[in-house]
Design an enzyme around this catalytic site. Structure first.
Site, PDB file in Angstrom:
ATOM      1  N   HIS A  53       0.900  -1.250  -0.232  1.00  0.00           N
ATOM      2  CA  HIS A  53      -0.416  -0.112   0.259  1.00  0.00           C
ATOM      3  C   HIS A  53       0.683   1.187  -0.204  1.00  0.00           C
ATOM      4  CE1 HIS A  53      -3.078   3.062   0.953  1.00  0.00           C
ATOM      5  NE2 HIS A  53      -2.222   3.207   2.102  1.00  0.00           N
ATOM      6  N   ASP A  80       1.681   5.659   7.103  1.00  0.00           N
ATOM      7  CA  ASP A  80       0.859   4.941   8.308  1.00  0.00           C
ATOM      8  C   ASP A  80       1.731   3.897   9.037  1.00  0.00           C
ATOM      9  OD1 ASP A  80      -1.334   5.106   6.773  1.00  0.00           O
ATOM     10  OD2 ASP A  80      -1.737   3.466   5.861  1.00  0.00           O
ATOM     11  N   GLU A  83       0.286   5.870  12.424  1.00  0.00           N
ATOM     12  CA  GLU A  83      -1.366   4.874  13.088  1.00  0.00           C
ATOM     13  C   GLU A  83      -0.837   3.533  13.467  1.00  0.00           C
ATOM     14  OE1 GLU A  83      -4.031   7.421  10.954  1.00  0.00           O
ATOM     15  OE2 GLU A  83      -5.094   5.480  10.784  1.00  0.00           O
ATOM     16  N   ASP A  84      -0.175   2.661  12.137  1.00  0.00           N
ATOM     17  CA  ASP A  84      -0.466   1.265  12.150  1.00  0.00           C
ATOM     18  C   ASP A  84       0.452   0.750  12.630  1.00  0.00           C
ATOM     19  OD1 ASP A  84      -3.464   1.990  11.358  1.00  0.00           O
ATOM     20  OD2 ASP A  84      -2.224   2.072   8.965  1.00  0.00           O
ATOM     21  N   ASP A 140      -3.368   8.951  -1.366  1.00  0.00           N
ATOM     22  CA  ASP A 140      -3.608   7.521  -0.411  1.00  0.00           C
ATOM     23  C   ASP A 140      -5.620   7.137  -0.972  1.00  0.00           C
ATOM     24  OD1 ASP A 140      -3.441   5.885   1.828  1.00  0.00           O
ATOM     25  OD2 ASP A 140      -4.516   7.476   3.423  1.00  0.00           O
TER      26      ASP A 140
HETATM   27 ZN    ZN Z   1      -3.097   4.765   3.979  1.00  0.00          ZN
END
Ligand code: ZN
Length: 194
Positions: A53, A80, A83-84, A140
Site C-alpha cells: 500500500h 501509515d 497510525e498502524d 492515499d
Molecule cells: Zn494509507
C-alpha cells in the site's frame, strides 16, 4: 557559446549529489516502512502484504503525479507507520528529520477519537494541511478507492463501500487546487463508485 566545462562541473556534481541523497532517502524510507509493517496484511481477500500500500502511494505520486520531491515520496512510504505500527514521531524525526516526521503526523488519524469523529476530523483538517501532506493524502485516497474497487476489504457491504467513496471525496474536495492531475485521477476512480 559553448559552456565552460570547468564551470559546468560543480553544477553537475551538485545535481548528482542531490540525486544520490534522494535515492538514499527513499530507500531508507521503504526499508523502514517494510520493517515496521512486516507482520501486517491488507484487509482484502488476498491478504496482500501491507507494505504494498505505501509503495503504491509512492508510485502514484512519482509516475502519475510526476511528483519529484523525495521528501513527499518518503513521507508517502512512511504515511501509515505512526497510525498502524509501533513508531513514534520522535523516531521518525531521528531517522528522517522533522519535516518528514511532521508530514506523516499530519496524515495520521488520532486513534483515541471515536471512528466517526476521526473521519469528520480528516475532512475538517484537509484544507489546512501543508501542501506536502495534501499530496500524500490525495495519493492515499486514490489508492484506497482503487483497492476497494478491485480488491474490496473482506466483509464490506455495498453500503460501506459507497460510504467510504463519498467520505474520500469529501476529504479530496477540501484539498482541491493541490495537484490538478492527481485530482483528476481521483475523479476517475470516484466515477467508478459501486
Ligand atoms: Zn494509507
Amino acid at each position: 557559446m559553448a559552456t565552460d566545462p570547468d564551470k559546468a562541473k560543480p553544477d553537475a556534481n551538485i545535481i548528482a549529489q542531490a540525486n544520490t541523497d534522494s535515492c538514499d532517502l527513499i530507500l531508507r524510507a521503504v526499508a523502514f516502512a517494510a520493517h515496521k509493517h512486516r507482520d501486517q496484511r491488507r484487509k482484502n481477500k488476498e491478504a496482500s502484504p501491507y507494505i504494498n500500500h505505501p509503495i503504491q502511494l509512492a508510485t502514484v505520486l512519482w509516475e502519475e503525479g510526476r511528483v519529484q520531491d523525495a521528501k513527499v515520496i518518503a513521507a508517502a512510504l512512511l504515511h501509515d507507520t505512526l497510525e498502524d505500527t509501533e513508531t513514534s514521531w520522535q523516531e521518525l524525526r531521528g531517522e528522517f528529520g522533522e519535516e518528514i516526521a511532521d508530514i506523516v503526523l499530519e496524515v495520521t488519524d488520532t486513534q483515541w477519537i471515536k471512528k466517526e469523529l476521526r473521519k469528520r476530523l480528516q475532512v475538517a483538517r484537509a484544507r489546512h494541511s501543508s501542501e506536502k501532506a495534501k499530496l500524500v493524502k490525495l495519493a492515499d485516497k486514490i489508492c484506497n478507492l482503487r483497492d476497494i474497487g478491485a480488491h474490496p476489504p473482506h466483509g464490506w457491504t455495498l453500503e460501506r463501500k459507497q460510504h467510504y467513496f463519498d467520505w474520500a471525496k469529501e476529504v479530496v474536495d477540501r484539498l482541491r487546487g493541490t495537484h490538478v492531475g492527481l485530482e483528476q485521477k481521483f475523479d476517475e476512480v470516484y466515477a467508478l463508485k459501486p
